[in-house]
Design an enzyme around this catalytic site. Sequence first.
Site, PDB file in Angstrom:
ATOM      1  N   SER A   1      -0.972   2.114  13.486  1.00 50.94           N
ATOM      2  CA  SER A   1       0.260   1.382  13.211  1.00 50.94           C
ATOM      3  C   SER A   1       0.594   0.445  14.373  1.00 50.94           C
ATOM      4  O   SER A   1       0.496   0.821  15.538  1.00 50.94           O
ATOM      5  CB  SER A   1       1.385   2.402  13.019  1.00 50.94           C
ATOM      6  OG  SER A   1       2.552   1.770  12.628  1.00 50.94           O
TER       7      SER A   1
ATOM      8  N   ASP B   1      -4.509  -0.496   3.398  1.00 50.90           N
ATOM      9  CA  ASP B   1      -4.417   0.654   4.298  1.00 50.90           C
ATOM     10  C   ASP B   1      -5.450   1.752   4.074  1.00 50.90           C
ATOM     11  O   ASP B   1      -5.795   2.450   5.011  1.00 50.90           O
ATOM     12  CB  ASP B   1      -3.014   1.268   4.156  1.00 50.90           C
ATOM     13  CG  ASP B   1      -2.655   2.202   5.297  1.00 50.90           C
ATOM     14  OD1 ASP B   1      -2.942   1.866   6.455  1.00 50.90           O
ATOM     15  OD2 ASP B   1      -2.087   3.270   5.028  1.00 50.90           O
TER      16      ASP B   1
ATOM     17  N   LYS C   1      -3.111  -4.500  11.399  1.00 49.88           N
ATOM     18  CA  LYS C   1      -4.039  -4.269  10.285  1.00 49.88           C
ATOM     19  C   LYS C   1      -3.603  -5.009   9.017  1.00 49.88           C
ATOM     20  O   LYS C   1      -4.382  -5.728   8.404  1.00 49.88           O
ATOM     21  CB  LYS C   1      -4.084  -2.756  10.041  1.00 49.88           C
ATOM     22  CG  LYS C   1      -5.145  -2.251   9.130  1.00 49.88           C
ATOM     23  CD  LYS C   1      -5.465  -0.777   9.383  1.00 49.88           C
ATOM     24  CE  LYS C   1      -4.257   0.100   9.567  1.00 49.88           C
ATOM     25  NZ  LYS C   1      -3.523   0.415   8.360  1.00 49.88           N
ATOM     26  N   THR C   2      -2.337  -4.822   8.642  1.00 57.57           N
ATOM     27  CA  THR C   2      -1.820  -5.474   7.431  1.00 57.57           C
ATOM     28  C   THR C   2      -1.780  -6.990   7.610  1.00 57.57           C
ATOM     29  O   THR C   2      -2.199  -7.747   6.734  1.00 57.57           O
ATOM     30  CB  THR C   2      -0.407  -4.943   7.099  1.00 57.57           C
ATOM     31  OG1 THR C   2      -0.479  -3.530   6.936  1.00 57.57           O
ATOM     32  CG2 THR C   2       0.128  -5.563   5.823  1.00 57.57           C
TER      33      THR C   2
ATOM     34  N   ARG D   1       6.891   9.829   9.478  1.00 61.33           N
ATOM     35  CA  ARG D   1       6.272  11.113   9.154  1.00 61.33           C
ATOM     36  C   ARG D   1       6.615  12.146  10.221  1.00 61.33           C
ATOM     37  O   ARG D   1       6.931  11.797  11.351  1.00 61.33           O
ATOM     38  CB  ARG D   1       4.750  10.970   9.070  1.00 61.33           C
ATOM     39  CG  ARG D   1       4.233  10.199   7.893  1.00 61.33           C
ATOM     40  CD  ARG D   1       2.720  10.108   7.932  1.00 61.33           C
ATOM     41  NE  ARG D   1       2.239   9.615   9.223  1.00 61.33           N
ATOM     42  CZ  ARG D   1       1.810  10.379  10.213  1.00 61.33           C
ATOM     43  NH1 ARG D   1       1.769  11.692  10.084  1.00 61.33           N
ATOM     44  NH2 ARG D   1       1.403   9.848  11.357  1.00 61.33           N
TER      45      ARG D   1
ATOM     46  N   ARG E   1      10.288  -0.621   7.308  1.00 58.69           N
ATOM     47  CA  ARG E   1       9.123  -0.833   6.439  1.00 58.69           C
ATOM     48  C   ARG E   1       9.508  -1.480   5.124  1.00 58.69           C
ATOM     49  O   ARG E   1      10.657  -1.485   4.717  1.00 58.69           O
ATOM     50  CB  ARG E   1       8.449   0.499   6.131  1.00 58.69           C
ATOM     51  CG  ARG E   1       7.773   1.104   7.347  1.00 58.69           C
ATOM     52  CD  ARG E   1       6.613   1.967   6.958  1.00 58.69           C
ATOM     53  NE  ARG E   1       5.841   2.401   8.112  1.00 58.69           N
ATOM     54  CZ  ARG E   1       4.579   2.082   8.331  1.00 58.69           C
ATOM     55  NH1 ARG E   1       3.935   1.300   7.490  1.00 58.69           N
ATOM     56  NH2 ARG E   1       3.943   2.535   9.378  1.00 58.69           N
TER      57      ARG E   1
ATOM     58  N   HIS F   1      -9.144   4.844   6.938  1.00 55.51           N
ATOM     59  CA  HIS F   1      -7.791   4.344   7.167  1.00 55.51           C
ATOM     60  C   HIS F   1      -7.941   2.901   7.663  1.00 55.51           C
ATOM     61  O   HIS F   1      -8.014   2.642   8.860  1.00 55.51           O
ATOM     62  CB  HIS F   1      -7.082   5.219   8.205  1.00 55.51           C
ATOM     63  CG  HIS F   1      -5.662   4.843   8.447  1.00 55.51           C
ATOM     64  ND1 HIS F   1      -5.046   4.997   9.653  1.00 55.51           N
ATOM     65  CD2 HIS F   1      -4.727   4.305   7.628  1.00 55.51           C
ATOM     66  CE1 HIS F   1      -3.794   4.581   9.575  1.00 55.51           C
ATOM     67  NE2 HIS F   1      -3.587   4.146   8.361  1.00 55.51           N
TER      68      HIS F   1
ATOM     69  N   LYS G   1       0.835   9.441   2.152  1.00 55.95           N
ATOM     70  CA  LYS G   1      -0.103  10.067   3.078  1.00 55.95           C
ATOM     71  C   LYS G   1      -0.564  11.436   2.576  1.00 55.95           C
ATOM     72  O   LYS G   1      -1.644  11.902   2.956  1.00 55.95           O
ATOM     73  CB  LYS G   1       0.508  10.192   4.473  1.00 55.95           C
ATOM     74  CG  LYS G   1       0.718   8.840   5.162  1.00 55.95           C
ATOM     75  CD  LYS G   1      -0.582   8.041   5.294  1.00 55.95           C
ATOM     76  CE  LYS G   1      -0.396   6.770   6.097  1.00 55.95           C
ATOM     77  NZ  LYS G   1      -1.580   5.898   6.082  1.00 55.95           N
TER      78      LYS G   1
END
Length: 538
Positions: free
Chosen positions: A239, A258, A243-244, A60, A323, A221, A201
């Site tokens: 990031s 997410d 988390k994932t 981003r 990704r 988030h 996003k």
Amino acid sequence: MAKHSQFTKTISLNQYGITNAKVNYQLSSEELHAETISKGQGVESSSGALAVNTGEFTGRSPMDRFIVKDAMTKDKIWWGDINIPFNPDKFQKLYDKVVAYLSEKEIYVRDSYACADENYKLNIRVINEYAWSNMFAYNMFLRPTKEELKDFSPEWTVVNAPGFMANPEVDGTRQHNFAILDFTRKIALIGGTGYTGEIKKGIFSALNFILPVLKNTLPMHCSANVGKDDDTAIFFGLSGTGKTTLSTDPNRSLIGDDEHGWTAENTVFNFEGGCYAKVINLSKEQEPEIFAAIKKGAILENVIMDARGQVDFEDTSITQNTRVSYPIYHIENIRKPSIGENPKNIFFLTADAFGVLPPISKLTPSQAAYHFISGYTAKVAGTEAGVVEPVPSFSACFGAPFMPLHPTEYAKMLSKKMKDAGVNVWLVNTGWTGGPYGIGTRMKLKYTRAMINAALNGDLGDYTYEDYHIHSVFGVAQPRSCPGVPTEVLSPRTTWNDDKAYYTMAFKLSNAFRKNFKEFESYASEEVRRGGPQRYSF
């Protein structure tokens, strides 16, 4: 002749100002995969996944994200470096240029929606210049049935033109790329960048305004999963904090990866229909569920492959931000629909490169609010010789780049919900132990999983002196024992074997927390302010 996949519905884009375009409507994932390869915009990897290069932008561009400032937004948005105002007239002129650019081209249109809870559903129409961007929208948004498409009425529109370059002097942008939200017209306008995360996003940012302001729902988030007893757990983290990885658990059903909403009716729902995971250093042994999800229907971004299509997940020569996106049904163990009950446990994940935070600690409500507003993780300074100094990174609510309101608005909602639900909140350090980055080692994933499982199972005891030690700098409660984890690992100070060096670094981080929180002090209550580090050096 436009393609309409298996759907017979045809659509005109004249209402958007797009004329004489060849419209490919609602193509299947397989068709979009084939289109991308036939146009030379992607190749198939050995696993069957589509591999694409997003071009100039592999992440981003936060400084090129704008919100139209008008009667609806001017008094509600937290304006500044994160939410940069954009003139409504400039937006209209830029929009007209973008739709003129898309006219007479072959484009891809998809109707989809966000929010798995029927009461909060947001219908979205996505208009893409590239087939693979449209396939990303198929993966990441929720997919309507044939029946739902018959009377589909889009509320928001995403117009995505990576090949369109803005002229900053004329168009009011900072440079040639832009991602702009217009809450009055309900449009997300994206140009000059092929990075697909801007699509996802953009809608997430819109929901972060719509849900709290109009629907009394907290947007988060975070990832979420649910156990066999219907106990929901949610995982906040920036990031690279895990988390994932940590929410994808063979013993628990994944609600989502997410983005979630926590409603006034005490449910937690997924915004999305897929997962968008980092694949740097991905391995089948460490993350089997994510590894297995990379198959036909998934899109790999900016990875390096050999002549046989084998991906080298350690190769970051294009970007560290490699990704994969895939539809959530690529994960076997998922919750259907993607909704859970009130969470019993909340985990704040941080990759502390200073190596001073405990690997797991229990937070009081005031500490939870403080750490939520802070949103701490750390970046490693780089891998070149001699550069070992970590850099603290704070992102309010663990997602500041996507939060249109002031962070304390979300923190107030979270605090109330946590108290009402009687939820346990844990701070989990997935970063360094035994020293900072460059000296210590990264916390073993098996230990982090064991600590999270112990928290979920109630094995970490009561908030008492017998079961917990209060950290002398950060004031958090670290458990004295945990099944499956060596006792010395639970105390970061013990792993350093050098008390002076440890406390020097701990004070350095506590000062960074205090400095960052100055921005929020005037908005935060005394109770929240007391949730921060209690000792610091001058």
